[in-house]
Design a protein around this motif. Sequence first.
Motif, PDB file in Angstrom:
ATOM      1  N   GLU A 133      82.675  -6.302  42.726  1.00 29.63           N
ATOM      2  CA  GLU A 133      81.677  -5.501  43.418  1.00 29.63           C
ATOM      3  C   GLU A 133      80.822  -4.772  42.383  1.00 29.63           C
ATOM      4  O   GLU A 133      81.258  -4.552  41.249  1.00 29.63           O
ATOM      5  CB  GLU A 133      82.361  -4.463  44.326  1.00 29.63           C
ATOM      6  N   ASP A 134      79.649  -4.392  42.808  1.00 25.23           N
ATOM      7  CA  ASP A 134      78.744  -3.691  41.917  1.00 25.23           C
ATOM      8  C   ASP A 134      79.065  -2.190  41.952  1.00 25.23           C
ATOM      9  O   ASP A 134      78.378  -1.417  42.608  1.00 25.23           O
ATOM     10  CB  ASP A 134      77.296  -3.959  42.363  1.00 25.23           C
ATOM     11  N   VAL A 135      80.148  -1.821  41.276  1.00 25.90           N
ATOM     12  CA  VAL A 135      80.528  -0.403  41.228  1.00 25.90           C
ATOM     13  C   VAL A 135      80.881   0.015  39.803  1.00 25.90           C
ATOM     14  O   VAL A 135      81.294  -0.799  38.981  1.00 25.90           O
ATOM     15  CB  VAL A 135      81.738  -0.069  42.140  1.00 25.90           C
ATOM     16  N   ASP A 136      80.749   1.285  39.573  1.00 24.17           N
ATOM     17  CA  ASP A 136      81.072   1.892  38.280  1.00 24.17           C
ATOM     18  C   ASP A 136      82.601   2.059  38.193  1.00 24.17           C
ATOM     19  O   ASP A 136      83.203   2.760  39.000  1.00 24.17           O
ATOM     20  CB  ASP A 136      80.344   3.245  38.228  1.00 24.17           C
ATOM     21  N   TYR A 137      83.210   1.403  37.206  1.00 17.70           N
ATOM     22  CA  TYR A 137      84.678   1.426  37.075  1.00 17.70           C
ATOM     23  C   TYR A 137      85.253   2.828  36.925  1.00 17.70           C
ATOM     24  O   TYR A 137      86.286   3.156  37.499  1.00 17.70           O
ATOM     25  CB  TYR A 137      85.121   0.628  35.845  1.00 17.70           C
ATOM     26  N   GLY A 144      89.928  16.744  51.404  1.00 20.47           N
ATOM     27  CA  GLY A 144      90.147  16.335  50.016  1.00 20.47           C
ATOM     28  C   GLY A 144      88.855  16.258  49.233  1.00 20.47           C
ATOM     29  O   GLY A 144      88.783  16.696  48.079  1.00 20.47           O
ATOM     30  N   SER A 145      87.814  15.713  49.857  1.00 20.03           N
ATOM     31  CA  SER A 145      86.540  15.609  49.130  1.00 20.03           C
ATOM     32  C   SER A 145      86.038  17.008  48.753  1.00 20.03           C
ATOM     33  O   SER A 145      85.547  17.227  47.639  1.00 20.03           O
ATOM     34  CB  SER A 145      85.494  14.846  49.944  1.00 20.03           C
ATOM     35  N   TYR A 146      86.214  17.953  49.654  1.00 12.77           N
ATOM     36  CA  TYR A 146      85.794  19.346  49.391  1.00 12.77           C
ATOM     37  C   TYR A 146      86.609  19.949  48.250  1.00 12.77           C
ATOM     38  O   TYR A 146      86.076  20.534  47.302  1.00 12.77           O
ATOM     39  CB  TYR A 146      85.967  20.184  50.663  1.00 12.77           C
ATOM     40  N   LEU A 147      87.931  19.790  48.324  1.00 18.30           N
ATOM     41  CA  LEU A 147      88.819  20.433  47.344  1.00 18.30           C
ATOM     42  C   LEU A 147      88.713  19.781  45.970  1.00 18.30           C
ATOM     43  O   LEU A 147      88.827  20.459  44.940  1.00 18.30           O
ATOM     44  CB  LEU A 147      90.264  20.397  47.861  1.00 18.30           C
ATOM     45  N   VAL A 148      88.481  18.493  45.944  1.00 19.08           N
ATOM     46  CA  VAL A 148      88.308  17.794  44.665  1.00 19.08           C
ATOM     47  C   VAL A 148      87.040  18.310  43.968  1.00 19.08           C
ATOM     48  O   VAL A 148      87.012  18.498  42.751  1.00 19.08           O
ATOM     49  CB  VAL A 148      88.266  16.263  44.901  1.00 19.08           C
ATOM     50  N   GLU A 149      86.017  18.595  44.768  1.00 14.48           N
ATOM     51  CA  GLU A 149      84.802  19.160  44.181  1.00 14.48           C
ATOM     52  C   GLU A 149      85.061  20.587  43.686  1.00 14.48           C
ATOM     53  O   GLU A 149      84.755  20.920  42.539  1.00 14.48           O
ATOM     54  CB  GLU A 149      83.651  19.148  45.196  1.00 14.48           C
ATOM     55  N   GLU A 176      79.001   9.887  45.047  1.00 13.08           N
ATOM     56  CA  GLU A 176      79.623   8.593  45.398  1.00 13.08           C
ATOM     57  C   GLU A 176      81.137   8.725  45.467  1.00 13.08           C
ATOM     58  O   GLU A 176      81.784   8.198  46.381  1.00 13.08           O
ATOM     59  CB  GLU A 176      79.279   7.553  44.328  1.00 13.08           C
ATOM     60  N   ILE A 177      81.714   9.407  44.493  1.00 13.82           N
ATOM     61  CA  ILE A 177      83.167   9.616  44.482  1.00 13.82           C
ATOM     62  C   ILE A 177      83.568  10.452  45.694  1.00 13.82           C
ATOM     63  O   ILE A 177      84.511  10.117  46.422  1.00 13.82           O
ATOM     64  CB  ILE A 177      83.614  10.329  43.178  1.00 13.82           C
ATOM     65  N   LEU A 178      82.842  11.542  45.931  1.00 14.02           N
ATOM     66  CA  LEU A 178      83.203  12.448  47.028  1.00 14.02           C
ATOM     67  C   LEU A 178      83.076  11.746  48.379  1.00 14.02           C
ATOM     68  O   LEU A 178      83.912  11.932  49.260  1.00 14.02           O
ATOM     69  CB  LEU A 178      82.337  13.712  46.976  1.00 14.02           C
ATOM     70  N   SER A 179      82.067  10.908  48.528  1.00  7.55           N
ATOM     71  CA  SER A 179      81.891  10.196  49.794  1.00  7.55           C
ATOM     72  C   SER A 179      83.011   9.173  50.010  1.00  7.55           C
ATOM     73  O   SER A 179      83.524   9.022  51.125  1.00  7.55           O
ATOM     74  CB  SER A 179      80.527   9.516  49.839  1.00  7.55           C
ATOM     75  N   ALA A 180      83.391   8.476  48.959  1.00 14.79           N
ATOM     76  CA  ALA A 180      84.478   7.492  49.089  1.00 14.79           C
ATOM     77  C   ALA A 180      85.771   8.196  49.522  1.00 14.79           C
ATOM     78  O   ALA A 180      86.521   7.678  50.353  1.00 14.79           O
ATOM     79  CB  ALA A 180      84.677   6.740  47.775  1.00 14.79           C
ATOM     80  N   ILE A 181      86.021   9.383  48.975  1.00 13.97           N
ATOM     81  CA  ILE A 181      87.222  10.146  49.371  1.00 13.97           C
ATOM     82  C   ILE A 181      87.075  10.623  50.827  1.00 13.97           C
ATOM     83  O   ILE A 181      88.002  10.497  51.628  1.00 13.97           O
ATOM     84  CB  ILE A 181      87.463  11.333  48.409  1.00 13.97           C
ATOM     85  N   ASN A 205      79.149   1.694  51.366  1.00 10.01           N
ATOM     86  CA  ASN A 205      78.690   1.135  50.093  1.00 10.01           C
ATOM     87  C   ASN A 205      79.894   0.516  49.368  1.00 10.01           C
ATOM     88  O   ASN A 205      81.030   0.589  49.845  1.00 10.01           O
ATOM     89  CB  ASN A 205      77.966   2.203  49.260  1.00 10.01           C
ATOM     90  N   ALA A 206      79.623  -0.088  48.213  1.00  8.27           N
ATOM     91  CA  ALA A 206      80.679  -0.837  47.523  1.00  8.27           C
ATOM     92  C   ALA A 206      81.867   0.054  47.158  1.00  8.27           C
ATOM     93  O   ALA A 206      83.027  -0.336  47.315  1.00  8.27           O
ATOM     94  CB  ALA A 206      80.102  -1.509  46.280  1.00  8.27           C
ATOM     95  N   MET A 207      81.586   1.273  46.699  1.00  9.79           N
ATOM     96  CA  MET A 207      82.695   2.141  46.294  1.00  9.79           C
ATOM     97  C   MET A 207      83.538   2.572  47.496  1.00  9.79           C
ATOM     98  O   MET A 207      84.765   2.621  47.419  1.00  9.79           O
ATOM     99  CB  MET A 207      82.175   3.380  45.555  1.00  9.79           C
TER     100      MET A 207
END
Length: 187
Positions: A36-40, A87-92, A101-106, A117-119
């Motif tokens: 997939e076209d994602v940042d590792y 989790g997305s809130y607390l990780v931030e 992108e990371i927060l949305s995937a979580i 999206n791919a992630m």
Amino acid sequence: MDRKKALELVKPHLTEHRYVHTLGVRDSALKLAEREDVDYEKVELAAIFHDYAKFRPKQEMRQIITDQNWDKKFITYGDELLHAPAGSYLVEKEMGISDEEILSAIYWHTTGKVNMNAMEKVLFLADYIEPNRKFPGVEETREEAKRSIDGAIIMALRNTITFLMKKNQPVFPETLSTYNDMIFKKK
Ligand code: DGI
Ligand code: FE
Ligand code: FE
Ligand code: FE
């Protein structure tokens, strides 16, 4: 943030079992990301932190969802849903990860969302098929994932929706919409 630091930071928030699951999700996500076209680096951080809030007090997670004015259905459709948006809130806030992108995937990793999206796809599927998972249908989904990530996500959604229905539990509307979205787009 590098991988070693991220793993160190997440570990105290998880049980041993959940930490092993997290390592499995990390491995599976990196494997899926090859196609997939994602940042590792980003996908790896999303995987490492995806269940960060799993053991937080439910009341704290409900409060976050209320305060952020997020969909109240995350609170009313079953407590298992809370840890993804919370989790997305607390990780931030606590881990200083601000990448959207990371927060949305979580945020969407438990329910899925329309137009992933791919992630988001990679994390959603990796969480389902990582090697330590043992539930009916997981082996078939792993096999399908070798052929088609979208096809495997449809199988995971079908299994989850069926599982919830058999237990007389509500299905989060976005999960049903995700299923429909993926079916309509299927080639
Ligand atoms: O946190 P994990 O166990 O790694 O996995 P997860 O974040 O995918 O959570 C799985 C749980 O969430 C499982 O008990 C089923 C539940 N779940 C998943 N989708 C839905 C759901 N529960 C409801 N009510 N509605 C959903 O759409
Ligand atoms: Fe989870
Ligand atoms: Fe999941
Ligand atoms: Fe998980």
